[in-house]
Scaffold this active site. Sequence first.
Site, PDB file in Angstrom:
ATOM      1  N   CYS A  18       5.812  36.133 -22.338  1.00 53.07           N
ATOM      2  CA  CYS A  18       4.480  35.983 -21.736  1.00 53.07           C
ATOM      3  C   CYS A  18       3.372  36.547 -22.623  1.00 53.07           C
ATOM      4  O   CYS A  18       2.200  36.197 -22.453  1.00 53.07           O
ATOM      5  CB  CYS A  18       4.440  36.672 -20.365  1.00 53.07           C
ATOM      6  SG  CYS A  18       5.644  36.004 -19.201  1.00 53.07           S
ATOM      7  N   SER A  21      15.575  39.568 -25.897  1.00 57.30           N
ATOM      8  CA  SER A  21      14.827  40.436 -24.987  1.00 57.30           C
ATOM      9  C   SER A  21      13.371  40.629 -25.404  1.00 57.30           C
ATOM     10  O   SER A  21      12.873  41.733 -25.474  1.00 57.30           O
ATOM     11  CB  SER A  21      15.527  41.813 -24.923  1.00 57.30           C
ATOM     12  OG  SER A  21      15.018  42.577 -23.859  1.00 57.30           O
ATOM     13  N   LYS A  53     -15.030  45.381   4.454  1.00 54.06           N
ATOM     14  CA  LYS A  53     -14.094  44.355   4.902  1.00 54.06           C
ATOM     15  C   LYS A  53     -13.733  43.545   3.658  1.00 54.06           C
ATOM     16  O   LYS A  53     -14.548  42.789   3.127  1.00 54.06           O
ATOM     17  CB  LYS A  53     -14.713  43.454   5.982  1.00 54.06           C
ATOM     18  CG  LYS A  53     -14.838  44.132   7.336  1.00 54.06           C
ATOM     19  CD  LYS A  53     -15.109  43.127   8.445  1.00 54.06           C
ATOM     20  CE  LYS A  53     -16.542  42.652   8.439  1.00 54.06           C
ATOM     21  NZ  LYS A  53     -17.512  43.690   8.896  1.00 54.06           N
ATOM     22  N   TYR A  73     -10.634  50.732   0.070  1.00 56.10           N
ATOM     23  CA  TYR A  73     -12.044  50.441  -0.212  1.00 56.10           C
ATOM     24  C   TYR A  73     -12.756  51.620  -0.860  1.00 56.10           C
ATOM     25  O   TYR A  73     -12.662  52.760  -0.402  1.00 56.10           O
ATOM     26  CB  TYR A  73     -12.806  50.069   1.071  1.00 56.10           C
ATOM     27  CG  TYR A  73     -14.304  50.203   0.908  1.00 56.10           C
ATOM     28  CD1 TYR A  73     -14.992  49.391   0.009  1.00 56.10           C
ATOM     29  CD2 TYR A  73     -15.022  51.176   1.610  1.00 56.10           C
ATOM     30  CE1 TYR A  73     -16.362  49.527  -0.177  1.00 56.10           C
ATOM     31  CE2 TYR A  73     -16.391  51.324   1.433  1.00 56.10           C
ATOM     32  CZ  TYR A  73     -17.062  50.504   0.537  1.00 56.10           C
ATOM     33  OH  TYR A  73     -18.411  50.643   0.338  1.00 56.10           O
TER      34      TYR A  73
END
Length: 442
Positions: free
Chosen positions: A43, A39, A431, A423
């Site tokens: 990574c 375990s 956008k 945002y």
Amino acid sequence: MKKIVIVGAVAGGATVASQIRYYDKDAQIVIFDQDETMSYAACGMPYVIGGEITDSSSLLAATPEEFKKEKNIDVRLKHRVISINRELKVVEVLNLDTQQSFEESYDVLILSPGGTPIIPKTPGLESSNMFTLRNFNDMEKIKHYIKTEQPKSCVIVGAGFIGLEMAENLVNLGLNVSIVEKSQQVMNIMDVDSSALVEKELLAHGVKLFKGNFITKANGQHLDLDLGEKIQADFILMSVGVSPSTELAEKAQLAIGETRGIVTNEYLQTNDLSIYAIGDAAENIDFITGDAKRVPLAWPAHRQAYIVARHITGDNIPFKGLLGTSICKVFTQSVATTGLNEKTLTDRHMNFKSLTQKSNSNAGYYPDHEKIFLKIHYDAATRKVLGAQVVGGKGVDKRIDVLSTAIYAGLTMDDLQALELAYAPPYSTPKDPVNMAGYKAK
């Protein structure tokens, strides 16, 4: 009381055991693993080697003693399962310390054997200092070698996730790093233009690249390459890829698929319905095309573990397939991909369109902003998103996750315009780059 035997105690095996125990308090659960640790967060290993993570034990999520005390799960490390008798429902297990073997019965068997590093047959390779990075012990060996021998140079063979993460971490340690890659580009799961941005970042940090190349001969520190170059390195890190560990399954005549993984159905069962397979060695399907697919990453293993645990305990939740969503840090850039790339779409003769979008990660007037390159493939008829790649200095993870969600939900390019994304100047633009891609597709 149901008896469940699990082969493998890393991401898939340890997780499925914990999940089963959560839903079934009475089942007898036994895990076997041939390694000395269980375990662990594989990574994180490149970052331990590079010193970014200072305590290697922080990668260890649990011990056998903790599993026994907290979950009543019996974990036996340094035990290798060497055969499966499907008719009698028993496995033969070899104790690697005593070299004694014994039989263990099961009602349900879960295979999570992981994979084995691929080491190309290379004349003279045994004369070189050569390492692979697959498990905790490999990491400790590399760390010890760097600390005691203080090497000045390394050749990394393979320019995938581990190869590029290790390149960054070794450069940060002060080593001269070269990458030898057999294909014509780094990160060959990406499109050529996306890959070129990664290559530019590597070169900017002094990494030497030898593409379309491989080692033909090794003589200690001296290496001959296929295209004629002769290079020198104190050690070699083999990062070519991982071969699924299917020997046990093959001996038991479980079906092996075209990706060389163990074939599974939507509940991760093999052709023997009392045997499941998860993780790096399991073959599943592509979410979009339904083709055979195998993705040796952490997210699939954890998701598969959950589905198997639910299925064993009476809740049928199908596994819907893999997108292969992934992200990698390469020096100052983040590199991410999801869904189908240009080569796969072309090879399958799919009717698709592509667009690229270059944007700021957030408001250009805000001092902390970076460039983002975003590429999206979509169905020319339905306009559904089929795949995406994002490369940039910040905000890459946010965009790839939005696009992965869009593919899963069956959204179109026009839907991307309408997504109401968060945002504020430090985070995005009014956008968002994903919105802009949607508008651009019009």
